[in-house]
Design a protein around this motif. Sequence first.
Motif, short mmCIF file in Angstrom:
data_model
loop_
_atom_site.label_atom_id
_atom_site.label_comp_id
_atom_site.label_asym_id
_atom_site.label_seq_id
_atom_site.Cartn_x
_atom_site.Cartn_y
_atom_site.Cartn_z
N TYR A 40 10.31 25.29 35.00
CA TYR A 40 8.91 24.95 35.27
C TYR A 40 7.99 26.04 34.74
O TYR A 40 8.24 27.23 34.93
CB TYR A 40 8.71 24.78 36.78
N ILE A 41 6.93 25.64 34.06
CA ILE A 41 5.91 26.57 33.57
C ILE A 41 4.61 26.22 34.26
O ILE A 41 4.14 25.09 34.16
CB ILE A 41 5.74 26.48 32.04
N GLN A 43 0.64 25.74 35.25
CA GLN A 43 -0.44 25.20 34.42
C GLN A 43 -1.18 26.27 33.65
O GLN A 43 -1.50 26.11 32.48
CB GLN A 43 -1.42 24.43 35.32
N ASP A 44 -1.45 27.41 34.29
CA ASP A 44 -2.23 28.44 33.61
C ASP A 44 -1.42 29.18 32.55
O ASP A 44 -1.98 29.93 31.76
CB ASP A 44 -2.82 29.43 34.61
N GLU A 45 -0.10 29.00 32.52
CA GLU A 45 0.73 29.63 31.49
C GLU A 45 1.12 28.65 30.39
O GLU A 45 1.82 29.02 29.45
CB GLU A 45 1.98 30.22 32.13
N GLN A 46 0.69 27.40 30.48
CA GLN A 46 0.97 26.40 29.45
C GLN A 46 0.21 26.77 28.18
O GLN A 46 -0.90 27.29 28.24
CB GLN A 46 0.54 25.00 29.91
N LYS A 48 -2.21 26.34 25.02
CA LYS A 48 -3.43 25.56 24.84
C LYS A 48 -3.20 24.49 23.78
O LYS A 48 -2.61 24.74 22.73
CB LYS A 48 -4.60 26.46 24.42
N TYR A 49 -3.72 23.30 24.04
CA TYR A 49 -3.61 22.21 23.08
C TYR A 49 -4.68 22.36 22.02
O TYR A 49 -5.84 22.65 22.33
CB TYR A 49 -3.78 20.86 23.79
N PRO A 81 5.21 25.79 22.14
CA PRO A 81 5.36 25.90 23.59
C PRO A 81 6.11 27.18 23.97
O PRO A 81 6.94 27.66 23.21
CB PRO A 81 6.17 24.66 23.97
N GLN A 82 5.78 27.69 25.11
CA GLN A 82 6.44 28.91 25.58
C GLN A 82 7.84 28.59 26.06
O GLN A 82 8.15 27.47 26.46
CB GLN A 82 5.67 29.50 26.76
N PRO A 84 10.77 28.60 28.75
CA PRO A 84 10.71 28.57 30.22
C PRO A 84 11.10 29.93 30.80
O PRO A 84 11.89 30.67 30.23
CB PRO A 84 11.73 27.52 30.61
#
Length: 162
Positions: A40-41, A43-46, A48-49, A81-82, A84
Amino acid sequence: MASTSTPGDLRIKTGDGTFIASSQRADGSWRKPRKVKEGYIPQDEQPKYQAKGTEPAVRGRAPVGITPMALAARGAGASRPQKPITAIEKEKACITPQDHVKRKMGNVQKKLDEITQLEERVAKGEAEKLEKNQLTKIERKAHYNDEMAKLEEQLKALDVKK
């Protein structure tokens, strides 16, 4: 409280699943521990689109000295994407605020136990063999007793909130 080299929150893997450990805010209040799925990542570490229209034009002109392929590679790195965040497997991990306070109490109790051992050595007449830092530790006994009392009050307050 938890200082690790991994980004984000401290993840702890137990027999019940993976948890984000509770942590203390700057104002002294506690965040609740959360059970999360593996990988799980937050929301604030997702990442940016970026819409395709906002990306730099690769087919058109490129700055002098850089190839269009290098320009495309530079832009692609930002939207990947980062990975996990991996969880740490610990047996005696502090997940709840009560666990954090109990660990602090254990550390203070160790210091008090060391002080009683040093006081016993002084009672036996070995005061000359003690070093300067050992003597200052004995002088701080009242401070450690006060700290233990404060931690006990914190633990009672946390137990009442449940």
